[in-house]
Design an enzyme around this catalytic site. Structure first.
Site, PDB file in Angstrom:
ATOM      1  N   ARG A   1      -4.058  -9.946   4.439  1.00 13.98           N
ATOM      2  CA  ARG A   1      -4.398  -9.990   3.008  1.00 13.98           C
ATOM      3  C   ARG A   1      -3.177  -9.503   2.245  1.00 13.98           C
ATOM      4  O   ARG A   1      -2.806  -8.337   2.353  1.00 13.98           O
ATOM      5  CB  ARG A   1      -5.606  -9.089   2.761  1.00 13.98           C
ATOM      6  CG  ARG A   1      -6.086  -9.030   1.319  1.00 13.98           C
ATOM      7  CD  ARG A   1      -7.291  -8.097   1.202  1.00 13.98           C
ATOM      8  NE  ARG A   1      -7.781  -7.984  -0.159  1.00 13.98           N
ATOM      9  CZ  ARG A   1      -7.270  -7.149  -1.072  1.00 13.98           C
ATOM     10  NH1 ARG A   1      -6.264  -6.357  -0.748  1.00 13.98           N
ATOM     11  NH2 ARG A   1      -7.755  -7.102  -2.282  1.00 13.98           N
TER      12      ARG A   1
ATOM     13  N   LYS B   1       0.814  -1.227   0.000  1.00  6.81           N
ATOM     14  CA  LYS B   1       0.000   0.000   0.000  1.00  6.81           C
ATOM     15  C   LYS B   1       0.838   1.264   0.000  1.00  6.81           C
ATOM     16  O   LYS B   1       2.007   1.264   0.368  1.00  6.81           O
ATOM     17  CB  LYS B   1      -0.982  -0.026   1.171  1.00  6.81           C
ATOM     18  CG  LYS B   1      -2.146  -0.957   0.836  1.00  6.81           C
ATOM     19  CD  LYS B   1      -3.365  -0.764   1.658  1.00  6.81           C
ATOM     20  CE  LYS B   1      -4.490  -1.630   1.066  1.00  6.81           C
ATOM     21  NZ  LYS B   1      -5.616  -1.791   1.980  1.00  6.81           N
TER      22      LYS B   1
HETATM   23  C1  7PM Z   1      -4.692   0.331  -5.347  1.00  2.67           C
HETATM   24  C2  7PM Z   1      -4.836   0.757  -4.041  1.00  2.67           C
HETATM   25  C3  7PM Z   1      -5.027  -0.951  -5.710  1.00  2.67           C
HETATM   26  C4  7PM Z   1      -5.328  -0.115  -3.090  1.00  2.67           C
HETATM   27  C5  7PM Z   1      -5.491  -1.813  -4.760  1.00  2.67           C
HETATM   28  C6  7PM Z   1      -5.677  -1.394  -3.457  1.00  2.67           C
HETATM   29  C7  7PM Z   1      -8.263  -4.046   1.036  1.00  2.67           C
HETATM   30  C8  7PM Z   1      -9.295  -4.752   0.437  1.00  2.67           C
HETATM   31  C9  7PM Z   1      -8.218  -3.594  -1.060  1.00  2.67           C
HETATM   32  C10 7PM Z   1      -8.081  -4.133   2.448  1.00  2.67           C
HETATM   33  C11 7PM Z   1      -9.958  -5.623   2.462  1.00  2.67           C
HETATM   34  C12 7PM Z   1      -5.229  -3.493  -2.389  1.00  2.67           C
HETATM   35  C13 7PM Z   1      -6.161  -2.318  -2.395  1.00  2.67           C
HETATM   36  N1  7PM Z   1      -7.592  -3.349   0.085  1.00  2.67           N
HETATM   37  N2  7PM Z   1     -10.136  -5.549   1.139  1.00  2.67           N
HETATM   38  N3  7PM Z   1      -9.256  -4.456  -0.882  1.00  2.67           N
HETATM   39  N4  7PM Z   1      -8.956  -4.932   3.111  1.00  2.67           N
HETATM   40  N5  7PM Z   1     -10.769  -6.389   3.196  1.00  2.67           N
HETATM   41  O1  7PM Z   1      -4.109  -3.292  -1.893  1.00  2.67           O
HETATM   42  O2  7PM Z   1      -7.218  -3.509   3.070  1.00  2.67           O
HETATM   43  O3  7PM Z   1      -5.544  -4.549  -2.906  1.00  2.67           O
HETATM   44  S1  7PM Z   1      -7.822  -2.865  -2.576  1.00  2.67           S
END
Ligand code: 7PM
Length: 259
Positions: free
Chosen positions: A237, A203
């Site tokens: 995750r 992130k």
């Molecule tokens: C760009 C920025 C692309 C952030 C993708 C992301 C989470 C999630 C995501 C989380 C849960 C990523 C994020 N983040 N679901 N979906 N918790 N439960 O890093 O922190 O995949 S999207």
């Protein structure tokens, strides 16, 4: 929990064979690397991302879930759309990872009826604009109150406590300072009585702290996962399952748990 992003196909044949096959192969590798859950998403929930139609999202994720029918671990569907939940659960997913915490019309009913597990995540604002001006008086108290209220609401609707996971939603309407507070105080969320999931992998907060591009955040991601686990996270995750599982083996050995 290993992240399986199903990206749209750039091929002009109208089919999704290449992206489907790549996602299935990637998912199988994550399980071989030690993932206990697969989180399959069609990229509709990313901060700043355009909203994908339910049909486009289904066209991406359904063939992947169907192609993983024989997989040994539970499949989570990363969506806030009830239609996508319904089809994904019918196709074999057994958990819903919802950045909207089942607040969309019809979402709660869908999960109650299916008997699936759910991850309830906190976010402030909408993905398109939430990073513009995150604001809290007390980020820990506010995120905690939201998650407590959502646990109560979904329990009252008929989802057993044993099937609920919560997530403070790192990066979803939070500044770097907010994200650091949430990680520092993660035990506060554990006190709500259901397992806590932490999503820190690659992130931008890790980019802000290290100055590194998203492709260069492996070490920071593994350390962040460890800090979350030390503070009580039950599920992390992550993109990099193999390296995270190595970390957890060391953690478990030092703590005298299973190797
Ligand atoms: C760009 C920025 C692309 C952030 C993708 C992301 C989470 C999630 C995501 C989380 C849960 C990523 C994020 N983040 N679901 N979906 N918790 N439960 O890093 O922190 O995949 S999207």
């Amino acid at each position: 929990m290993g992240i399986v992003n199903v990206t749209p196909d750039s091929f002009s044949d109208g089919g999704h064979y290449a992206s489907t096959a790549a996602a299935i192969a990637h998912a199988r590798q994550l399980v071989a690397d030690g993932a206990d859950i697969l989180d399959v998403g069609g990229e509709s929930t990313r901060p700043g991302a355009a909203i994908v139609s339910a049909q486009d999202e289904l066209d991406r994720v359904l063939p992947v879930i169907e192609g993983l029918r024989d997989i040994s671990v539970p499949i989570s569907i990363d969506t806030w759309k009830p239609q996508v939940m319904r089809a994904a659960l019918a196709a074999g997913a057994s958990m819903v990872n919802d950045i909207n915490a089942l607040q969309e019309e019809g979402a709660l009913k869908m999960v109650v009826a299916s008997g699936a597990a759910v991850c309830l995540m906190h976010k402030q604002g909408m993905p398109q604009t939430m990073q513009q001006q995150p604001h809290y008086t007390d980020v820990i108290a506010e995120v905690s109150a939201f998650l407590r209220d959502r646990i109560a609401a979904v329990e009252a609707a008929g989802i057993a406590r044993e099937r609920i996971v919560i997530d403070p939603g790192f990066g979803f309407g939070k500044t770097l300072a907010h994200n650091l507070d949430l990680l520092r105080e993660l035990e506060t969320f554990c006190a709500l009585g259901v397992p806590v999931l932490a999503g820190l992998s690659r992130k931008s907060m890790l980019g802000a702290l290290t100055g590194r591009d998203v492709t260069e955040r492996l070490a920071a991601s593994v350390v962040a996962a460890l800090l979350a686990v030390q503070r009580g996270a039950a599920i992390v995750r992550v993109h990099d399952v193999r390296e995270t599982v190595d970390m957890l083996r060391i953690w478990n050995a030092v703590n005298g748990s299973e190797q």
